[in-house]
Design a protein around this motif. Structure first.
Motif: not given
Lengths: 371, 125
Positions: A23, A35, A39-41, A297, A299, B30-34, B58
């Protein structure tokens, strides 16, 4: 953070990123992978367990040459440069007259030059700054034909030493020029993840070949800027633009350790008045680590309150820690509020979230130590 | 019947059923990710069409979820508190967000059907 997409640069690996399902997002003037398919995780945890390959070619690589390059450069940074050994790297900052940070970067002393790796978003202003202070006596070269890769993770030395055994015992924060399967590369043992790892500078024209060689190794997976951010946050490393800017001094940022012994005694660099007085009397605010009690979370930009509900500062970086499986953050608070284990509150969507000031780093680093 | 919004929410209601189920689409996850955290509305809260009804966080960022239709919140997906990854794994079934009793059934007609939504996201890419 919206950027003009049509004017963005591409790194030499742009098509490769797309072929790996990345992406792509606009970042600091570049189309960069945030990523890939996993995915990031997963990319984050893979970096902590094995090896990840990051394209960091958006970063600025600069070389400074000239008869007095070391002493002239000395006046621009709080670090000592004179005692830096050849092929050794040092983390430092460009400071302004008020002691604020123009950029933070790694400088390496080479036989007749200095090599800098600077933040992508700061490239132009760094260049302007360098020209303003060094032009005439020092040659300033932007290494525009070079790419930069980061190979990070506990097995990165094992992987890379298959191709160049001499880097296996390369000391942390030192650099070596070498050949990887015939490709000229300048390798430093450094990174931005808290793990053992290497940053590899090489000609753009060789980059895809090296990426193919490295990603053929079963331990290596590509990772994007998303994981790079969560990894550096866990390691307590500052992100320029979030945790550092031109109004924040190295003392406030908890970067006292980066100020050279000689500079502490004698000053002799931009912003020395302010920085030395803060070393003597303490700064007004300070960077802290924050652990949230709940799962929300926080930010950057969120307000920080003390236990009594008084405003004491602002979050500079925050997010979810994949290693600790909970939210963590860094922020700046007034000095007298910056006490370890102090209970604080963070405001998110008008709610007060319970949090505690904890030590940085959040996750113990795993840098290479020479045995 | 399942309908979709331009903000990538879905709302499902069975004929004769008094409650509608709302979630975000597979495209949205999918756009947001985890996804690591979800903030859900309170039971009994009345929402208007287009109101912010939930927040999903996310690893990278927070995103608002808007109610596709007006109504009163009847139930929320408690499983999301401990397993927000349900949304990544199964956005359009087990990753639902909340159920509500619609107050304006006609609002459903203004939303896209499956074919319309697929065309809409096809044009976004």
């Amino acid at each position: 953070m919206e950027e003009e997409v049509s004017n963005l640069n591409k790194t030499v690996l742009f098509d490769w990123h797309r072929s790996k399902g990345a992406k792509i997002v606009p970042f600091s003037g570049y189309h960069m992978p945030v990523y890939y398919g996993n995915g990031i995780l997963k990319e984050h945890l893979h970096t902590r367990r094995k090896v990840s390959l990051f394209d960091i070619s958006h970063m600025g690589q600069i070389e400074l040459r000239g008869p007095n390059v070391y002493s002239d450069f000395e006046a621009l940074v709080p670090a000592d440069i004179f005692d830096l050994a050849e092929n050794h790297c040092r983390y430092t900052q460009f400071t302004n007259d008020g002691g604020g940070i123009i950029d933070d970067f790694i400088v390496t002393k080479q036989s007749d030059s200095l090599n800098l790796v600077v933040n992508a978003a700061c490239k132009m202003k760094d260049f302007t700054h360098l020209k303003a202070h060094l032009e005439g006596s020092i040659e300033i070269e932007k290494l525009d034909n070079y790419a930069l890769l980061a190979l990070q993770g506990p097995q990165s030395a094992e992987v890379l030493s298959k191709f160049c055994p001499e880097i296996k015992n390369l000391a942390f924060m030192t650099k070596q020029n070498t050949l990887i399967k015939g490709i000229n590369a300048s390798i430093s043992r450094s990174g931005y993840t808290g793990e053992d790892g290497f940053e590899i500078s090489l000609k753009k024209s060789d980059c895809l070949d090296l990426v193919d060689i490295l990603t053929r190794e079963p331990e290596v997976e590509p990772a994007g800027l998303g994981a790079r951010d969560t990894l550096r946050l866990e390691a307590g490393l500052c992100l320029y633009g979030n945790d550092l800017d031109e109004s924040i001094t190295p003392v406030e940022a908890g970067l006292k350790w980066t100020i050279g012994k000689q500079k502490r005694l004698e000053g002799g660099f931009l912003g020395d008045d302010k920085i030395l007085s803060q070393l003597r009397d303490g700064p007004e605010k300070k960077r802290i680590g924050i652990c949230l009690s709940g799962k929300v979370p926080v930010r950057s930009g969120a307000d920080i309150l003390d236990g009594e509900g008084r405003s004491i500062g602002t979050i500079s970086s925050g997010g979810y820690s994949p290693t600790l499986q909970k939210p963590i953050a860094m922020g700046y608070v007034t000095l007298n509020s910056a006490q370890l284990n102090e209970k604080i509150q963070i405001i998110v969507r008008k709610k007060r979230l319970e949090a505690t000031i904890i030590k940085i780093p959040f996750v113990e680093p795993n840098y290479y130590k020479t045995s | 019947m399942i309908k979709y919004t331009k903000q990538h929410e879905w709302v499902a209601i069975n004929d004769g059923d008094e409650k509608a189920t709302v979630g975000i689409t597979d495209y949205a996850q999918k756009q947001l990710g985890d996804i690591v955290y979800v903030e859900l509305p309170g039971i009994g809260v009345k929402v208007n069409k287009g109101d912010e009804a939930a927040v999903v966080e996310s690893v990278k960022a927070a995103a608002e979820v808007y109610s596709p239709i007006s109504g009163e919140i009847l139930e929320v997906n408690e499983n999301l508190a401990d397993s927000p990854e349900l949304i990544n794994n199964d956005a359009e079934v087990n990753g639902w967000f909340f159920k509500l009793v619609p107050s304006e059934e006609s609002e459903l007609e203004e939303l896209m059907d499956k074919e319309g939504y697929d065309k809409y996201i096809g044009d976004l890419d």
